[in-house]
Design an enzyme around this catalytic site. Structure first.
Site, mmCIF file in Angstrom:
data_model
loop_
_atom_site.group_PDB
_atom_site.id
_atom_site.type_symbol
_atom_site.label_atom_id
_atom_site.label_comp_id
_atom_site.label_asym_id
_atom_site.label_seq_id
_atom_site.Cartn_x
_atom_site.Cartn_y
_atom_site.Cartn_z
ATOM 1 N N CYS A 260 -2.294 36.923 61.870
ATOM 2 C CA CYS A 260 -1.634 36.956 60.568
ATOM 3 C C CYS A 260 -0.990 38.293 60.245
ATOM 4 O O CYS A 260 0.232 38.373 60.147
ATOM 5 C CB CYS A 260 -2.636 36.575 59.480
ATOM 6 S SG CYS A 260 -3.140 34.883 59.642
ATOM 7 N N LYS A 320 -11.489 40.800 65.565
ATOM 8 C CA LYS A 320 -12.461 41.239 64.552
ATOM 9 C C LYS A 320 -13.725 40.438 64.782
ATOM 10 O O LYS A 320 -13.721 39.451 65.534
ATOM 11 C CB LYS A 320 -11.914 41.050 63.143
ATOM 12 C CG LYS A 320 -11.759 39.602 62.742
ATOM 13 C CD LYS A 320 -11.366 39.524 61.274
ATOM 14 C CE LYS A 320 -11.709 38.180 60.708
ATOM 15 N NZ LYS A 320 -11.460 38.108 59.284
HETATM 16 C C1 UDX Z 1 -5.842 38.196 57.065
HETATM 17 C C2 UDX Z 1 -5.893 38.286 55.550
HETATM 18 O O1 UDX Z 1 -7.049 39.034 55.169
HETATM 19 C C3 UDX Z 1 -6.001 36.879 54.958
HETATM 20 O O2 UDX Z 1 -5.989 36.944 53.555
HETATM 21 C C4 UDX Z 1 -4.810 36.068 55.446
HETATM 22 O O3 UDX Z 1 -4.875 34.740 54.949
HETATM 23 C C5 UDX Z 1 -4.814 36.019 56.958
HETATM 24 O O4 UDX Z 1 -4.776 37.344 57.495
HETATM 25 P P1 UDX Z 1 -7.516 37.841 59.057
HETATM 26 O O5 UDX Z 1 -6.310 38.165 59.898
HETATM 27 O O6 UDX Z 1 -8.341 36.662 59.412
HETATM 28 O O7 UDX Z 1 -7.065 37.654 57.508
HETATM 29 O O8 UDX Z 1 -8.486 39.082 59.143
HETATM 30 P P2 UDX Z 1 -8.735 40.373 58.261
HETATM 31 O O9 UDX Z 1 -10.145 40.371 57.877
HETATM 32 O O10 UDX Z 1 -7.700 40.519 57.221
HETATM 33 O O11 UDX Z 1 -8.535 41.555 59.342
HETATM 34 C C6 UDX Z 1 -7.262 41.686 59.933
HETATM 35 C C7 UDX Z 1 -7.316 42.875 60.868
HETATM 36 O O12 UDX Z 1 -7.416 44.096 60.103
HETATM 37 C C8 UDX Z 1 -8.499 42.875 61.829
HETATM 38 O O13 UDX Z 1 -8.048 43.285 63.112
HETATM 39 C C9 UDX Z 1 -9.437 43.924 61.255
HETATM 40 O O14 UDX Z 1 -10.181 44.572 62.277
HETATM 41 C C10 UDX Z 1 -8.463 44.907 60.621
HETATM 42 N N1 UDX Z 1 -9.031 45.662 59.510
HETATM 43 C C11 UDX Z 1 -9.413 44.991 58.381
HETATM 44 C C12 UDX Z 1 -9.118 47.043 59.604
HETATM 45 O O15 UDX Z 1 -8.775 47.634 60.628
HETATM 46 N N2 UDX Z 1 -9.601 47.754 58.548
HETATM 47 C C13 UDX Z 1 -10.003 47.133 57.398
HETATM 48 O O16 UDX Z 1 -10.435 47.818 56.498
HETATM 49 C C14 UDX Z 1 -9.909 45.717 57.314
#
Ligand code: UDX
Length: 435
Positions: A260, A320
Site C-alpha cells: 500500500c 512488517k
Molecule cells: C497501510 C496503512 O496503515 C493502512 O491504513 C492502509 O489501508 C494500507 O496501508 P499496511 O501497509 O498494512 O497499512 O501497514 P502499516 O502498518 O501501515 O506499515 C506500513 C509500513 O510502514 C511497514 O513496512 C512498517 O514497517 C512501516 N512503518 C510503520 C514504519 O517503518 N514505521 C512506523 O512507525 C510505522
C-alpha cells in the site's frame, strides 16, 4: 443484504468475511480458479490473524460463498464491491485495466439497479471512468450508481480495523447509494463521512501518503540523532506527546514497505503530475525511504569491513510483523544488495518463508533464528516479530562467529545487548554504533 466482492485478496477476503460476520450474504468472486478452488475447501491463501476462523465460521453458516462467475454473482447482489489489485505500472501509475474489465463485465450482467462500489485504492477520477464504462455497456433501462468506499485496513490487524474503523468514508452521488451503504455498515459503530466520489478517492491516497511522509520524517530525524548523539526513541516520545503530532507512525527503522504505502505514494505523485502539480514533497519521502535501506547496508559494511564471503543471518523477511506479505518488503532490496556484495545469506521469518522462497535466490532458509545465526558473522533484524524480542542472547552469542547485531527496527535496548558483550548497531541512537 446481498453483496458481491470482486477480488478475493487481502482486502476483498477480509471485507467479505467481515460483511458476512455482520449478517450479510456475501459472494466472493475471483478470476483465479485455483484460489477459488482452495477457498471452497476453506484453504485461506493468505495469513491474516483471525481471517481463517472468520471465513470458516461464516462459510458454515452459509453467509459467504466463492465463485469465478461474476455475472452470476451480479444477478444475485444489490451491491458489488470492486476489490481487485491495482498494481503499479512502470511509471508508478496504478494499472486500472482490471478495474475496467470488471466494470464492463458487471455492466453486461446487470438486469436491475445495482450499486457498484470502489473498494480498491484507485486514483481520483476512476469513479468517473467506472461510471462511463457501465453507462455505455449496460442494458438501456437498467439503473445504477457508482460509489467510492476506500479501505483503511492494516495487514496483521485488518479484521480489527474493519470492525473498529476510525471512520467510514462514503463517496456517493445519490441519496439512494448513501442509504444502501449506511445500511450495509449499520452495525459498525464509527463516524461516517459522506462526501463526493473524487474526495473519497483522494482521502485514501492523501492518508497513505501522509503516513509514508510521517515515517520518512522520523527516519530523517533519526539520521540527525545519529550525527548529533541524540536518541530517536526519546525524540519520538517527546514529539508524540503533542496531540497534533501523535506518537503513531514515528518508529524509525529501515523504512516502509507493503503493497500500500509505496504503491499509493507513487500513484499520488503520478496523479498529481498528470493533473499538473509536481509533488516534490512526496518525491523526497520516497528518496528518504530508499536512503534508509542504503544507509543500513553502509552500517553493516562499516562494521564487517568486507561483506564479500561473510555469512549474514537475516531475521525477518515480511514487510512488517503479523503478516506473510513480502510485497515491497525492505528485506528484498537489502538482501539482494548484500548478495551482490558477495555475502552469504541465512534467513528466517516466522510466517513469510513460503513467499520469500519464490523471491530470493541462493538464500539458505533456516528453521528458526538460532539456525540462521549459527556460524554467521553477524545478525541483522529486518522485521520486528515479537518472537525476536524474546531471543536467548547468551545462546545467540555462542552461535555467532562474532557478537555483532544490526537492528533495523530498534527492537532491542542497546544497554542490554551491550551488557551481554554485543556490538549493537541500530537506527537513530548516538553514533549509530554501540561499542
Ligand atoms: C497501510 C496503512 O496503515 C493502512 O491504513 C492502509 O489501508 C494500507 O496501508 P499496511 O501497509 O498494512 O497499512 O501497514 P502499516 O502498518 O501501515 O506499515 C506500513 C509500513 O510502514 C511497514 O513496512 C512498517 O514497517 C512501516 N512503518 C510503520 C514504519 O517503518 N514505521 C512506523 O512507525 C510505522
Amino acid at each position: 443484504m446481498n453483496l458481491t466482492i470482486v477480488g478475493a485478496g487481502y482486502v476483498g477476503l477480509v471485507t467479505g468475511a467481515c460483511f458476512a460476520q455482520l449478517g450479510h450474504n456475501v459472494i466472493c468472486v475471483d478470476n483465479d480458479s485455483d484460489k477459488i478452488k482452495a477457498l471452497k475447501k476453506l484453504k485461506i491463501p493468505i495469513y491474516e490473524p483471525g481471517l481463517d476462523d472468520l471465513v470458516k465460521k461464516n462459510f458454515r453458516e452459509g453467509r459467504i460463498s466463492f465463485t469465478t462467475d461474476i455475472a452470476g454473482a451480479v444477478k444475485k447482489s444489490l451491491v458489488i464491491f470492486i476489490a481487485i489489485g491495482t498494481p503499479p505500472k512502470e511509471n508508478g501509475e496504478a494499472d486500472l485495466t482490471g478495474i475496467e474489465k470488471v466494470a464492463f463485465t458487471i455492466a453486461r450482467a446487470m438486469t436491475d439497479y445495482r450499486l457498484i462500489v470502489e473498494k480498491s485504492t484507485v486514483p481520483v477520477e476512476t469513479g468517473r471512468w467506472v461510471k462511463h464504462t457501465i453507462e455505455i455497456n449496460k442494458k438501456k433501462k437498467v439503473g445504477f450508481d457508482v460509489a467510492s468506499n476506500p479501505e483503511f485496513l492494516r495487514e496483521g490487524r485488518a479484521i480489527r480495523d474493519f470492525m473498529h474503523p476510525d471512520r467510514i468514508v462514503l463517496g456517493v452521488e445519490s441519496k439512494k447509494a448513501e442509504g444502501i451503504l449506511r445500511e450495509l455498515y449499520g452495525r459498525i459503530d464509527a463516524s461516517v463521512l459522506v462526501t463526493d466520489i473524487r474526495s473519497a478517492e483522494l482521502i485514501k491516497h492523501a492518508s497513505n501518503s501522509f503516513l509514508a511522509l510521517k515515517i520518512s520524517y522520523i527516519n530523517a530525524v533519526a539520521k540527525v540523532c545519529e550525527l548529533s548523539g541524540a536518541d530517536i526513541e526519546q525524540v519520538a516520545e517527546g514529539m508524540g506527546m503533542d496531540k497534533r503530532v501523535g506518537r503513531a507512525f514515528l518508529d524509525a527503522g529501515i523504512g516502509f514497505g507493503g503493497f500500500c504505502l509505496p504503491k499509493d505514494l507513487d500513484a499520488f505523485i503520478t496523479i498529481s503530475q498528470k493533473l499538473g502539480y509536481d509533488f516534490g514533497l512526496l518525491k523526497e519521502v520516497k528518496k528518504t525511504n530508499e536512503f534508509q535501506k542504503d544507509d543500513f547496508i553502509r552500517k553493516i559494511e562499516s562494521s564487517l569491513w568486507n561483506i564479500k564471503d561473510k555469512t549474514i543471518a537475516v531475521l525477518g523477511l515480511a514487510f512488517k510483523p503479523d503478516t506473510d506479505d513480502m510485497r515491497f518488503a525492505p528485506s528484498i532490496d537489502i538482501i539482494q544488495v548484500l548478495q551482490r556484495h558477495g555475502a552469504v545469506i541465512r534467513a528466517y521469518d516466522p510466517k513469510a518463508m513460503h513467499k520469500a522462497k519464490k523471491i530470493f535466490k541462493g538464500v539458505k532458509f533456516c528453521r528458526d533464528a538460532y539456525e540462521a545465526a549459527s556460524s554467521s558473522d553477524c545478525l541483522i533484524i529486518l522485521t520486528e516479530w515479537q518472537e525476536f524480542k524474546e531471543l536467548d542472547f547468551k545462546k545467540m552469542k555462542r552461535l555467532l562467529k562474532q557478537p555483532l547485531i544490526f537492528d533495523g527496527r530498534n527492537i532491542f535496548a542497546p544497554e542490554v545487548l551491550k551488557g551481554l558483550g554485543f556490538k549493537y548497531v541500530c537506527i537513530g541512537k548516538g553514533a549509530g554504533i554501540k561499542e
